[in-house]
Write a protein that holds these residues in place. Structure first.
Motif, PDB file in Angstrom:
ATOM      1  N   ASN A 111       0.816  -1.218   0.000  1.00  0.00           N
ATOM      2  CA  ASN A 111       0.000   0.000   0.000  1.00  0.00           C
ATOM      3  C   ASN A 111       0.846   1.264   0.000  1.00  0.00           C
ATOM      4  N   HIS A 112       2.146   1.095   0.233  1.00  0.00           N
ATOM      5  CA  HIS A 112       3.028   2.281   0.256  1.00  0.00           C
ATOM      6  C   HIS A 112       4.095   2.223  -0.825  1.00  0.00           C
ATOM      7  N   LEU A 113       3.933   1.307  -1.790  1.00  0.00           N
ATOM      8  CA  LEU A 113       4.864   1.229  -2.901  1.00  0.00           C
ATOM      9  C   LEU A 113       4.109   1.454  -4.208  1.00  0.00           C
ATOM     10  N   THR A 114       4.700   2.230  -5.116  1.00  0.00           N
ATOM     11  CA  THR A 114       4.049   2.502  -6.389  1.00  0.00           C
ATOM     12  C   THR A 114       3.807   1.192  -7.134  1.00  0.00           C
ATOM     13  N   PRO A 115       2.546   0.953  -7.533  1.00  0.00           N
ATOM     14  CA  PRO A 115       2.277  -0.302  -8.245  1.00  0.00           C
ATOM     15  C   PRO A 115       2.948  -0.320  -9.619  1.00  0.00           C
ATOM     16  N   TYR A 116       3.188  -1.546 -10.081  1.00  0.00           N
ATOM     17  CA  TYR A 116       3.829  -1.689 -11.404  1.00  0.00           C
ATOM     18  C   TYR A 116       3.101  -2.826 -12.127  1.00  0.00           C
ATOM     19  N   TYR A 117       1.924  -2.494 -12.659  1.00  0.00           N
ATOM     20  CA  TYR A 117       1.106  -3.502 -13.338  1.00  0.00           C
ATOM     21  C   TYR A 117       1.619  -3.750 -14.768  1.00  0.00           C
ATOM     22  N   ALA A 118       1.532  -4.989 -15.175  1.00  0.00           N
ATOM     23  CA  ALA A 118       1.882  -5.355 -16.555  1.00  0.00           C
ATOM     24  C   ALA A 118       0.870  -6.395 -17.024  1.00  0.00           C
ATOM     25  N   ASN A 119       0.569  -6.383 -18.346  1.00  0.00           N
ATOM     26  CA  ASN A 119      -0.418  -7.356 -18.841  1.00  0.00           C
ATOM     27  C   ASN A 119       0.144  -8.221 -19.972  1.00  0.00           C
TER      28      ASN A 119
END
Lengths: 90, 90
Positions: free
Chosen positions: A41-49
């Protein structure tokens, strides 16, 4: 629509490897999961698809700077969980 | 250690419901998934590791302010995907 936050894998692996070295009051599974959740919750998300997108993200999150940042967030989360453990409610 | 980003559910549901109303150049599945991924990368994650935690998170993300914020991010992501579609590479 499927997408995955690669940060989850990096934090998970780090916790599995270094959990015993992390300064936390209690090393039970609940505290470990709470440190994991609080950190995400305190780390920038890094989504990939895509597979290549996920590999690119993983490499990006394994730099010295990224790892230092993740460790800092883990340490802060461990402090918070140490002060407010949820395992007391179980 | 299992934890889930409740923001994924809220954005997914919103896209499923409003995809046709979102101003995007192409409504193919690839563009939809890219809007979904890009949006999640620009929205604060809300991880929870308990049922009650997830319910609390969902309620928090359904406020008027949260929904307006999500819609704004979706619209920006749609603009970016419209300008840089990945489907061209398939």
């Amino acid at each position: 629509m499927t997408s995955h936050n690669v940060m989850e894998d990096v934090v998970y692996e780090y916790l599995e490897k270094h959990w015993r070295d992390i300064p936390v009051a209690c090393h039970c599974d609940q505290c470990k999961t709470d440190v994991y959740t609080l950190s995400l919750n305190h780390l920038t998300p890094y989504y990939a698809n895509t597979v290549s997108g996920a590999m690119y993200a993983k490499a990006d999150l394994m730099t010295v700077q990224s790892r230092a940042n993740i460790l800092a967030v883990l340490t802060t989360s461990a402090k918070t969980v140490s002060q407010h453990p949820h395992h007391a409610n179980n």
